[in-house]
Write a protein that holds these residues in place. Structure first.
Motif, PDB file in Angstrom:
ATOM      1  N   PRO A 163      50.657  -7.236  16.644  1.00  0.00           N
ATOM      2  CA  PRO A 163      49.840  -6.731  17.770  1.00  0.00           C
ATOM      3  C   PRO A 163      48.740  -5.773  17.328  1.00  0.00           C
ATOM      4  CG  PRO A 163      51.939  -5.589  17.709  1.00  0.00           C
ATOM      5  CD  PRO A 163      51.990  -6.595  16.581  1.00  0.00           C
ATOM      6  N   VAL A 164      47.740  -6.282  16.655  1.00  0.00           N
ATOM      7  CA  VAL A 164      46.628  -5.456  16.173  1.00  0.00           C
ATOM      8  C   VAL A 164      45.468  -5.568  17.169  1.00  0.00           C
ATOM      9  CG1 VAL A 164      44.937  -5.115  14.318  1.00  0.00           C
ATOM     10  CG2 VAL A 164      47.282  -5.820  13.765  1.00  0.00           C
ATOM     11  N   ASN A 165      44.988  -4.433  17.628  1.00  0.00           N
ATOM     12  CA  ASN A 165      43.847  -4.440  18.546  1.00  0.00           C
ATOM     13  C   ASN A 165      42.569  -4.682  17.745  1.00  0.00           C
ATOM     14  OD1 ASN A 165      41.952  -3.993  20.564  1.00  0.00           O
ATOM     15  ND2 ASN A 165      43.129  -2.341  21.489  1.00  0.00           N
ATOM     16  N   CYS A 166      41.924  -5.790  18.001  1.00  0.00           N
ATOM     17  CA  CYS A 166      40.707  -6.150  17.237  1.00  0.00           C
ATOM     18  C   CYS A 166      39.455  -6.112  18.098  1.00  0.00           C
ATOM     19  CB  CYS A 166      40.871  -7.532  16.618  1.00  0.00           C
ATOM     20  SG  CYS A 166      41.987  -7.515  15.210  1.00  0.00           S
ATOM     21  N   LEU A 167      39.476  -5.296  19.123  1.00  0.00           N
ATOM     22  CA  LEU A 167      38.331  -5.254  20.033  1.00  0.00           C
ATOM     23  C   LEU A 167      37.227  -4.328  19.501  1.00  0.00           C
ATOM     24  CD1 LEU A 167      37.960  -6.786  22.696  1.00  0.00           C
ATOM     25  CD2 LEU A 167      38.593  -4.715  23.893  1.00  0.00           C
ATOM     26  N   TYR A 168      37.006  -4.415  18.223  1.00  0.00           N
ATOM     27  CA  TYR A 168      35.946  -3.621  17.594  1.00  0.00           C
ATOM     28  C   TYR A 168      34.805  -4.567  17.229  1.00  0.00           C
ATOM     29  CZ  TYR A 168      39.680  -0.192  17.229  1.00  0.00           C
ATOM     30  OH  TYR A 168      40.693   0.675  17.521  1.00  0.00           O
ATOM     31  N   PRO A 169      33.553  -4.115  17.084  1.00  0.00           N
ATOM     32  CA  PRO A 169      33.147  -2.713  17.109  1.00  0.00           C
ATOM     33  C   PRO A 169      32.946  -2.177  18.524  1.00  0.00           C
ATOM     34  CG  PRO A 169      31.234  -4.080  16.717  1.00  0.00           C
ATOM     35  CD  PRO A 169      32.418  -5.006  16.795  1.00  0.00           C
ATOM     36  N   LEU A 170      33.062  -0.858  18.608  1.00  0.00           N
ATOM     37  CA  LEU A 170      32.780  -0.130  19.841  1.00  0.00           C
ATOM     38  C   LEU A 170      31.727   0.934  19.519  1.00  0.00           C
ATOM     39  CD1 LEU A 170      36.475   0.362  20.968  1.00  0.00           C
ATOM     40  CD2 LEU A 170      34.785  -0.962  22.202  1.00  0.00           C
ATOM     41  N   PRO A 171      30.943   1.344  20.501  1.00  0.00           N
ATOM     42  CA  PRO A 171      29.975   2.404  20.196  1.00  0.00           C
ATOM     43  C   PRO A 171      30.697   3.726  19.966  1.00  0.00           C
ATOM     44  CG  PRO A 171      29.972   1.925  22.540  1.00  0.00           C
ATOM     45  CD  PRO A 171      30.895   0.921  21.912  1.00  0.00           C
ATOM     46  N   THR A 172      30.258   4.470  18.989  1.00  0.00           N
ATOM     47  CA  THR A 172      30.837   5.789  18.745  1.00  0.00           C
ATOM     48  C   THR A 172      30.126   6.776  19.651  1.00  0.00           C
ATOM     49  OG1 THR A 172      30.877   5.073  16.444  1.00  0.00           O
ATOM     50  CG2 THR A 172      31.493   7.349  16.874  1.00  0.00           C
ATOM     51  N   THR A 173      30.899   7.509  20.437  1.00  0.00           N
ATOM     52  CA  THR A 173      30.272   8.462  21.358  1.00  0.00           C
ATOM     53  C   THR A 173      30.677   9.893  21.012  1.00  0.00           C
ATOM     54  OG1 THR A 173      32.064   8.521  22.996  1.00  0.00           O
ATOM     55  CG2 THR A 173      30.461   6.733  23.218  1.00  0.00           C
ATOM     56  N   LEU A 174      29.883  10.826  21.496  1.00  0.00           N
ATOM     57  CA  LEU A 174      30.245  12.243  21.432  1.00  0.00           C
ATOM     58  C   LEU A 174      30.492  12.679  22.870  1.00  0.00           C
ATOM     59  CD1 LEU A 174      27.665  13.460  18.775  1.00  0.00           C
ATOM     60  CD2 LEU A 174      30.161  13.554  18.543  1.00  0.00           C
ATOM     61  N   VAL A 175      31.733  13.015  23.165  1.00  0.00           N
ATOM     62  CA  VAL A 175      32.082  13.442  24.517  1.00  0.00           C
ATOM     63  C   VAL A 175      31.952  14.963  24.577  1.00  0.00           C
ATOM     64  CG1 VAL A 175      33.989  13.591  26.180  1.00  0.00           C
ATOM     65  CG2 VAL A 175      33.518  11.427  24.990  1.00  0.00           C
ATOM     66  N   GLY A 176      31.197  15.430  25.563  1.00  0.00           N
ATOM     67  CA  GLY A 176      30.953  16.869  25.707  1.00  0.00           C
ATOM     68  C   GLY A 176      31.757  17.439  26.857  1.00  0.00           C
ATOM     69  N   VAL A 177      32.426  18.557  26.581  1.00  0.00           N
ATOM     70  CA  VAL A 177      33.294  19.180  27.593  1.00  0.00           C
ATOM     71  C   VAL A 177      33.208  20.702  27.434  1.00  0.00           C
ATOM     72  CG1 VAL A 177      35.707  19.432  28.349  1.00  0.00           C
ATOM     73  CG2 VAL A 177      34.883  17.209  27.549  1.00  0.00           C
ATOM     74  N   ASN A 178      33.192  21.411  28.535  1.00  0.00           N
ATOM     75  CA  ASN A 178      33.325  22.866  28.452  1.00  0.00           C
ATOM     76  C   ASN A 178      34.803  23.202  28.357  1.00  0.00           C
ATOM     77  OD1 ASN A 178      30.687  23.674  28.515  1.00  0.00           O
ATOM     78  ND2 ASN A 178      30.760  24.558  30.582  1.00  0.00           N
ATOM     79  N   VAL A 179      35.171  23.901  27.309  1.00  0.00           N
ATOM     80  CA  VAL A 179      36.560  24.361  27.191  1.00  0.00           C
ATOM     81  C   VAL A 179      36.504  25.891  27.235  1.00  0.00           C
ATOM     82  CG1 VAL A 179      38.703  24.265  25.862  1.00  0.00           C
ATOM     83  CG2 VAL A 179      37.082  22.358  25.716  1.00  0.00           C
TER      84      VAL A 179
END
Ligand SMILES: Cc1cc2nc3c(=O)[nH]c(=O)nc-3n(C[C@H](O)[C@H](O)[C@H](O)COP(=O)(O)O)c2cc1C
Length: 192
Positions: free
Chosen positions: A10-26
């Protein structure tokens, strides 16, 4: 055994995906996390698969907002760095030129050509991951990446990511237009 096939389990091969930068206030301060497990649920909704171990998750719960920024290939080092170090130990708030939009609490990255600010609408509780589902409230983009009024992926030059070989890639050439290139086969099937 299937003849002509190598079975991988069961290997997930749904790549490539876009690499994102998620921004959050912590705790009131911007933090950026690299996330490749992003999904389009419908035109206006985005999912993020985020390990519960991350520093960022608490900020999404706290504010009910986050941003999804698309870095270009020239930002690959900073993007990788945000995926190597945690906000628990390192302050990532001054890495980029931050800006805020209509939601007010989702920090975005000026250097990224595309920024989407999202309101959290649902959280799905997986054993080791939080799946955050956000509704896109507003999208900002660098005018330089627009062609004929729409975002041009060739100009954005997103960083594609594959977990298979843990590597980054860039997009290749356009091979055809969607809902067009199959029309010849459609005409044959429908006999017109
Ligand atoms: C290319 C790349 C993709 C990543 N994608 C994900 C992802 O989809 N989900 C996830 O939980 N972590 C992902 N990570 C790991 C986090 O970005 C990393 O653990 C980060 O340092 C956590 O930051 P934080 O503790 O400040 O929230 C990825 C890392 C890299 C380098």
């Amino acid at each position: 055994m299937v003849r002509g096939k190598t079975e991988l389990g069961p290997v997930n091969c749904l790549y490539p995906l876009p690499t994102t930068l998620v921004g959050v206030n912590v705790s009131g301060k911007p933090n950026y996390i690299t996330i490749a497990h992003v999904g389009i649920l419908d035109f206006g909704s985005i999912s993020l698969g985020m390990s519960k171990t991350h520093y960022t998750n608490a900020g999404i719960r706290e504010n009910g907002t986050f941003s999804v920024n698309i870095p270009s290939v020239n930002m690959v080092r900073q993007t990788d760095y945000c995926g190597l170090v945690s906000g628990k130990k390192v302050d990532k708030s001054a890495m980029f030129r931050n800006f805020y939009g209509t939601l007010g609490t989702a920090p975005m990255i000026h250097e990224c050509p595309v920024n989407m600010e999202c309101r959290l609408v649902r959280t799905v509780d997986f054993p080791a991951h939080d799946v955050f589902i956000g509704k896109i409230e507003n999208t900002y983009c660098d005018p330089a990446v627009i062609t004929d009024g729409t975002v041009d992926v060739n100009k954005v030059q997103p960083i594609l990511f594959s977990m298979n070989d843990r590597s980054y890639y860039r997009i290749g050439a356009r091979i055809g237009r969607a809902w067009e290139i199959g029309k010849e086969l459609m005409r044959i099937a429908l006999r017109y």
